[in-house]
Design a protein around this motif. Structure first.
Motif, mmCIF file in Angstrom:
data_model
loop_
_atom_site.group_PDB
_atom_site.id
_atom_site.type_symbol
_atom_site.label_atom_id
_atom_site.label_comp_id
_atom_site.label_asym_id
_atom_site.label_seq_id
_atom_site.Cartn_x
_atom_site.Cartn_y
_atom_site.Cartn_z
ATOM 1 N N THR A 13 -22.763 -8.794 4.899
ATOM 2 C CA THR A 13 -22.852 -9.819 3.865
ATOM 3 C C THR A 13 -21.905 -10.946 4.207
ATOM 4 N N GLN A 14 -21.941 -11.983 3.378
ATOM 5 C CA GLN A 14 -20.961 -13.050 3.528
ATOM 6 C C GLN A 14 -19.672 -12.641 2.829
ATOM 7 N N TYR A 15 -18.792 -13.609 2.593
ATOM 8 C CA TYR A 15 -17.436 -13.285 2.165
ATOM 9 C C TYR A 15 -17.246 -13.422 0.659
ATOM 10 N N ASP A 16 -16.285 -12.643 0.135
ATOM 11 C CA ASP A 16 -15.820 -12.793 -1.227
ATOM 12 C C ASP A 16 -14.311 -12.971 -1.207
ATOM 13 N N LEU A 17 -13.786 -13.532 -2.280
ATOM 14 C CA LEU A 17 -12.361 -13.811 -2.391
ATOM 15 C C LEU A 17 -11.644 -12.637 -3.042
ATOM 16 N N TYR A 18 -10.542 -12.214 -2.424
ATOM 17 C CA TYR A 18 -9.753 -11.084 -2.912
ATOM 18 C C TYR A 18 -8.291 -11.488 -3.040
ATOM 19 N N THR A 19 -7.565 -10.717 -3.831
ATOM 20 C CA THR A 19 -6.117 -10.832 -3.913
ATOM 21 C C THR A 19 -5.516 -9.443 -3.748
ATOM 22 N N ALA A 20 -4.274 -9.397 -3.271
ATOM 23 C CA ALA A 20 -3.617 -8.110 -3.049
ATOM 24 C C ALA A 20 -2.109 -8.294 -3.069
ATOM 25 N N THR A 21 -1.422 -7.191 -3.265
ATOM 26 C CA THR A 21 0.032 -7.149 -3.174
ATOM 27 C C THR A 21 0.423 -6.646 -1.796
ATOM 28 N N VAL A 22 1.431 -7.245 -1.194
ATOM 29 C CA VAL A 22 1.964 -6.771 0.086
ATOM 30 C C VAL A 22 3.197 -5.930 -0.206
ATOM 31 N N ALA A 23 3.109 -4.645 0.092
ATOM 32 C CA ALA A 23 4.228 -3.738 -0.179
ATOM 33 C C ALA A 23 4.292 -2.674 0.904
ATOM 34 N N ASN A 24 5.483 -2.478 1.455
ATOM 35 C CA ASN A 24 5.705 -1.442 2.470
ATOM 36 C C ASN A 24 4.753 -1.582 3.657
ATOM 37 N N GLY A 25 4.511 -2.817 4.070
ATOM 38 C CA GLY A 25 3.691 -3.051 5.246
ATOM 39 C C GLY A 25 2.220 -2.770 5.063
ATOM 40 N N GLN A 26 1.716 -2.814 3.838
ATOM 41 C CA GLN A 26 0.292 -2.611 3.621
ATOM 42 C C GLN A 26 -0.162 -3.338 2.363
ATOM 43 N N LEU A 27 -1.486 -3.436 2.201
ATOM 44 C CA LEU A 27 -2.054 -4.081 1.034
ATOM 45 C C LEU A 27 -2.292 -3.057 -0.065
ATOM 46 N N SER A 28 -1.936 -3.418 -1.284
ATOM 47 C CA SER A 28 -2.185 -2.540 -2.422
ATOM 48 C C SER A 28 -2.613 -3.403 -3.598
ATOM 49 N N GLY A 29 -3.121 -2.747 -4.648
ATOM 50 C CA GLY A 29 -3.563 -3.479 -5.827
ATOM 51 C C GLY A 29 -4.623 -4.516 -5.522
#
Length: 333
Positions: A293-309
């Motif tokens: 598919t094409q793209y969607d917009l996301y948000t995330a928290t950067v914690a302990n070297g990884q993406l969460s939330g």
């Protein structure tokens, strides 16, 4: 007979082609208020601008504002005070246009339509300096004099109106892409520099150009094959993408020091595009495609070297991966 054939080719066929294109565009759905975003996922510090099918959307945590431009091929929009700048992409050229708050074109900043199909120009990847006094973009407009078809990096000074080429491309490489200004220093700008290795394999490095000293410093290496980098609002961190040999994309974050990038950490693997920082520490935004598919917009928290939330913001809008978005500080309410 040859003269008749020439008339058919150069006059009649373009008319038919134009009719078909116009018919296709006339039946193309152009959403306006139907655009839907989960804007509660944004941080209260942030305002995001993006475009889809000619509709520019301004998104904050409190509301979503849409503006119809009647330019369905519009990509890469960014705010300019109360106005907008965007790339009007056509079949053989693209132009940089300025739009009023009601969606009408007020100015053509750079016109790619020369009137001659053999000399059409591409203007793309606009980036505004933090003081909104300079606009960076890439273009092949000098190809007639340099015999290099690839995009070079230019800067337009809004105060003087002067347009200056600051970096030449590596010939036949695909050129330069994705300029991004350092938010803490209006004389520093990064960009993707494409080239070939000894075996003619393409790769890119992220370079930084100092307008004052006219010097260039690489921030990444050939092995990293990095692209689409951007600074945090305080200029202390840098996020970027890398291509692996198996074509997977990895997202990295690093600290910015006087000696370059340090403490480089891999955050995630996926089909990403245009990662950018929030004005809230330890939060980012990015485009991602899942499946074919094409793209969607996301948000995330950067914690302990990884993406969460991780939270999805665009509600299956299927955004164009080559259009991107802009994160600004949200206006005070």
């Amino acid at each position: 007979m040859k003269k008749i054939r020439a008339i058919i080719i150069f006059i009649i066929l373009p008319i038919i082609a134009g009719y078909l294109i116009a018919s296709h565009q006339g039946h193309k759905s152009i959403p306006t208020a139907s655009l839907s975003f989960s804007n509660h996922a944004l941080q209260p510090t942030d305002q995001i601008t993006l475009v889809e099918n000619g509709t520019i959307a301004t998104i904050t945590q409190k509301n979503v504002t849409t503006m119809q431009t009647h330019h369905p091929q519009l990509i890469e929009t960014l705010p300019l005070g109360g106005s907008f700048v965007g790339v009007d992409k056509q079949l053989n050229y693209s132009s940089l246009l300025e739009f009023s708050p009601n969606g009408t074109v007020t100015k053509t900043l750079q016109n790619g339509n020369t009137g001659n199909i053999d000399t059409m120009n591409w203007f793309t990847d606009p980036a505004m300096s933090s003081d909104q006094k300079k606009l960076a973009f890439v273009s092949d407009k000098n190809k007639a004099t340099t015999d290099v078809q690839d995009n070079a990096l230019f800067i337009e000074n809004f105060g003087t109106g002067a347009v200056t080429k600051i970096v030449d491309p590596d010939p036949h490489s695909g050129g330069i892409a994705h300029p991004f200004w350092n938010p803490m220093n209006p004389n520093l700008i990064t960009y993707d520099y494409y080239q070939y290795d000894d075996q003619y394999n393409p790769y890119s490095v992220i370079q930084q150009y100092d307008i004052t000293s006219q010097s260039t410093t690489p921030l990444t290496t050939q092995k990293q094959n990095a692209y689409q980098g951007s600074f945090s609002p305080d200029g202390k961190h840098f996020i970027f993408l890398e291509r692996n040999n198996n074509i997977t994309t990895q997202m990295y974050i690093a600290d910015v020091t006087s000696n370059g990038l340090t403490n480089i950490q891999q955050l995630a693997s996926g089909d990403f595009a245009y990662p950018q920082f929030s004005y809230t520490p330890n939060h980012i935004y990015y485009l991602e495609a899942k499946g074919n598919t094409q793209y969607d917009l996301y948000t995330a928290t950067v914690a302990n070297g990884q993406l969460s939330g991780i939270m999805q913001i665009s509600n299956t809008q299927q955004l164009l991966g080559n259009s991107g978005f802009v994160v600004e500080k949200a206006p005070q309410q």
